[in-house]
Each structure stands twice: as structure tokens, then as C-alpha cells.
Design a protein around this motif. Structure first.
Motif, short mmCIF file in Angstrom:
data_model
loop_
_atom_site.label_atom_id
_atom_site.label_comp_id
_atom_site.label_asym_id
_atom_site.label_seq_id
_atom_site.Cartn_x
_atom_site.Cartn_y
_atom_site.Cartn_z
N THR A 160 68.88 53.15 -31.96
CA THR A 160 68.81 54.42 -31.24
C THR A 160 68.49 55.56 -32.20
OG1 THR A 160 71.19 54.83 -31.48
CG2 THR A 160 70.45 53.64 -29.51
N ILE A 161 68.57 55.31 -33.51
CA ILE A 161 68.20 56.31 -34.52
C ILE A 161 66.74 56.08 -34.88
CG2 ILE A 161 68.62 57.18 -36.85
CD1 ILE A 161 71.50 56.19 -36.57
N ARG A 162 65.93 57.11 -34.69
CA ARG A 162 64.50 57.00 -34.94
C ARG A 162 64.08 58.15 -35.85
NH1 ARG A 162 65.67 56.27 -29.50
NH2 ARG A 162 65.24 54.16 -28.72
N LEU A 177 66.41 65.55 -37.21
CA LEU A 177 67.53 64.80 -37.78
C LEU A 177 68.85 65.20 -37.14
CD1 LEU A 177 66.72 64.72 -41.61
CD2 LEU A 177 66.34 62.93 -39.91
N ARG A 178 68.99 66.47 -36.81
CA ARG A 178 70.19 66.94 -36.11
C ARG A 178 70.42 66.12 -34.85
NH1 ARG A 178 70.90 70.90 -31.88
NH2 ARG A 178 72.74 72.23 -32.12
N TYR A 179 69.37 65.89 -34.10
CA TYR A 179 69.47 65.09 -32.88
C TYR A 179 69.68 63.61 -33.20
CZ TYR A 179 68.10 62.74 -28.57
OH TYR A 179 68.07 61.92 -27.46
N GLN A 180 68.86 63.06 -34.07
CA GLN A 180 68.87 61.63 -34.33
C GLN A 180 70.19 61.14 -34.92
OE1 GLN A 180 66.64 59.44 -33.35
NE2 GLN A 180 65.24 60.98 -32.55
N LEU A 181 70.82 61.94 -35.77
CA LEU A 181 72.03 61.51 -36.46
C LEU A 181 73.30 61.88 -35.73
CD1 LEU A 181 71.02 62.21 -40.18
CD2 LEU A 181 70.81 60.09 -38.87
N PHE A 184 76.89 60.57 -30.76
CA PHE A 184 77.42 60.55 -29.40
C PHE A 184 76.29 60.55 -28.38
CE2 PHE A 184 80.37 62.90 -32.15
CZ PHE A 184 81.45 62.00 -32.12
N LYS A 185 76.16 59.46 -27.66
CA LYS A 185 75.06 59.29 -26.70
C LYS A 185 75.07 60.39 -25.65
CE LYS A 185 73.00 55.98 -23.48
NZ LYS A 185 73.11 54.61 -22.88
N GLU A 186 76.24 60.75 -25.15
CA GLU A 186 76.32 61.76 -24.09
C GLU A 186 75.82 63.12 -24.59
OE1 GLU A 186 79.62 63.91 -21.14
OE2 GLU A 186 80.22 62.27 -22.47
N ILE A 187 76.19 63.48 -25.82
CA ILE A 187 75.74 64.75 -26.38
C ILE A 187 74.22 64.72 -26.58
CG2 ILE A 187 75.85 66.28 -28.40
CD1 ILE A 187 78.77 65.55 -28.68
N ARG A 188 73.71 63.61 -27.06
CA ARG A 188 72.26 63.50 -27.25
C ARG A 188 71.52 63.64 -25.92
NH1 ARG A 188 70.85 59.85 -32.01
NH2 ARG A 188 69.42 58.75 -30.63
N ASN A 189 72.04 63.03 -24.87
CA ASN A 189 71.41 63.14 -23.56
C ASN A 189 71.45 64.59 -23.06
OD1 ASN A 189 70.88 60.40 -23.50
ND2 ASN A 189 72.69 59.89 -22.30
N GLN A 190 72.60 65.24 -23.24
CA GLN A 190 72.72 66.64 -22.83
C GLN A 190 71.77 67.53 -23.64
OE1 GLN A 190 76.88 67.47 -23.46
NE2 GLN A 190 77.52 66.45 -21.59
N GLU A 191 71.63 67.23 -24.91
CA GLU A 191 70.76 68.02 -25.77
C GLU A 191 69.30 67.89 -25.37
OE1 GLU A 191 69.74 70.33 -29.39
OE2 GLU A 191 71.13 70.33 -27.70
#
Length: 224
Positions: A160-162, A177-181, A184-191
Motif C-alpha cells: 500500500t506504500i507507493r 511521502l506525507r500521504y504514503q507513509l 492509518f488506512k482510514e486517515i489516508r482515505n479521508q485525506e
């Protein structure tokens, strides 16, 4: 004829222009300071990363995200020359895994020149042409799921890290990188949803993307 690919190309250029192109040295410093501050809540780590050091270049270290054990050093000479060193053990220089290096002395395809020459931006970026689906495709390509990327197999095997391999803008690469690293999946989806709405509104309403709004955490208030 204005096709979806043409619209996405100009959206791509406009997102970079609005959000990832701080011009003056003070704007660049402010961008980096607020970037570092945003990581504490976004990654849910214990402390703020140190502010960048500025001495004819912008440099610093982002300490390890707690679950990955990966830190990185950044050194920005200018918008077309920078490097990011990924560290497995930041206390050991042998711990450098690889460096993302952008060298301004070498040629790359000047897509911005061709977009300018085509002179289709005004038509492509009309509000009636811009949809959330097109903006999602651009946000994915720039930040969430770049077409060209590497996966980390060690110290954590998580596809899931790209890590985008073709990003030549230092501020876009760091934000990516802020997003990729973020672990928390939920935070990434919200972002992802937040960024789509942020850029959609900014472009369709021709409004400014402030640094504080760009660095806002989806589960929190605007970073001050």
C-alpha cells in the motif's frame, strides 16, 4: 477538441502551480515549517519533526514514522534540484537505503512547454469541464497512486506504500511521502477525499490553496 486527457493534463499542471510551487524563500520556509508541523497529527507520532535548516538551501530530517522505522533527510537547492535520502537506521550512516535525486543539469521531457504552446488551458479548465472523477484521477496520479512507483519490501512489506519514481518537484514529492507513509488506512482515505475536494473547489472557483489548508489533517483542525 477538449478530451478528458487534455483536461487532466491542465488540472495536473494547475494543482502543482497552486499547491506545490512556493516562490519566495519565505514562502518555501513557511511551506516546509507547516509541512513538518502537520506530520505529528497526520502520522499520529509523539512529537513535531524539527523545523528545516536554511543556509542557501532548505534541509532537514523527518524522523521515523513509528511503524515503519524509516526516516528521511531532505535537501532542496531549488525547485529543480533536490534529493531525499531514505534511512533505515537514522543513527547509522550505513543505514541509507536509497536516494531520490533530481538533477537540473539533465534533460527531461518539457511537458509544461507543450501545454503552454497548445494554449488550451483556459478552455480545459472551464468549470463545466471539471468533474470529481477527473480530479480524483489527477490526485491519484500526483500523490496517492503514481503510475510509476516503487514498493518497500523491508523493513515492512506493505504494497500500500507507493514511492513515486518520476516526481521532480520537491514539495510535491515530500507531500506525497506525507500521504504514503501514513500508517492509518482510514486517515489516508479521508485525506484523498479531502484533497480532491480542496483542489476541485480551488480550480473551479479560482481560489487560492493556502499552505495551512493544504496541510490540514482530515481528522483535525487547520494546522497553525
Amino acid at each position: 477538441m477538449i478530451t478528458e486527457d487534455i483536461i487532466k493534463s491542465y488540472l495536473w499542471r494547475d494543482v502543482i502551480r497552486r499547491a506545490f510551487s512556493p516562490s519566495s524563500l519565505s514562502e518555501q520556509n513557511s511551506w516546509m515549517i507547516q509541512y513538518c508541523k502537520s506530520l505529528k497529527d497526520f502520522w499520529q507520532i509523539d512529537s513535531y519533526p524539527p523545523n528545516p535548516f536554511n543556509n542557501n538551501l532548505i534541509s532537514g530530517r523527518i524522523p521515523s514514522e513509528r511503524d515503519l522505522g524509516i526516516s528521511f533527510d531532505y535537501c532542496i537547492f531549488n525547485t529543480s534540484k533536490f534529493n531525499i535520502k531514505f534511512l533505515f537506521d537514522p543513527n547509522d550512516t550505513i543505514g541509507i537505503m536509497w536516494t531520490h535525486d533530481v538533477d537540473e543539469n539533465y534533460f527531461s521531457f518539457p511537458e509544461q512547454v507543450f501545454l503552454a504552446k497548445a494554449n488550451l488551458g483556459k478552455e480545459a479548465l472551464k468549470s463545466k469541464n471539471i468533474t470529481k472523477n477527473l480530479m480524483e484521477a489527477v490526485v491519484d496520479g500526483l500523490i496517492c497512486h503514481p503510475k510509476s512507483h516503487q514498493h518497500i519490501d523491508h523493513p515492512v512489506d506493505s504494497h500500500t506504500i507507493r514511492i513515486g519514481g518520476g516526481i521532480d518537484n520537491p514539495y510535491l514529492f515530500l507531500f506525497h511521502l506525507r500521504y504514503q507513509l501514513c500508517p492509518f488506512k482510514e486517515i489516508r482515505n479521508q485525506e484523498r477525499e479531502r484533497l480532491v475536494n480542496l483542489f476541485f473547489d480551488a480550480i473551479t472557483q479560482n481560489s487560492v490553496v493556502t499552505i495551512s489548508n493544504l496541510m490540514k489533517c482530515p481528522h483535525n483542525e487547520v494546522v497553525s
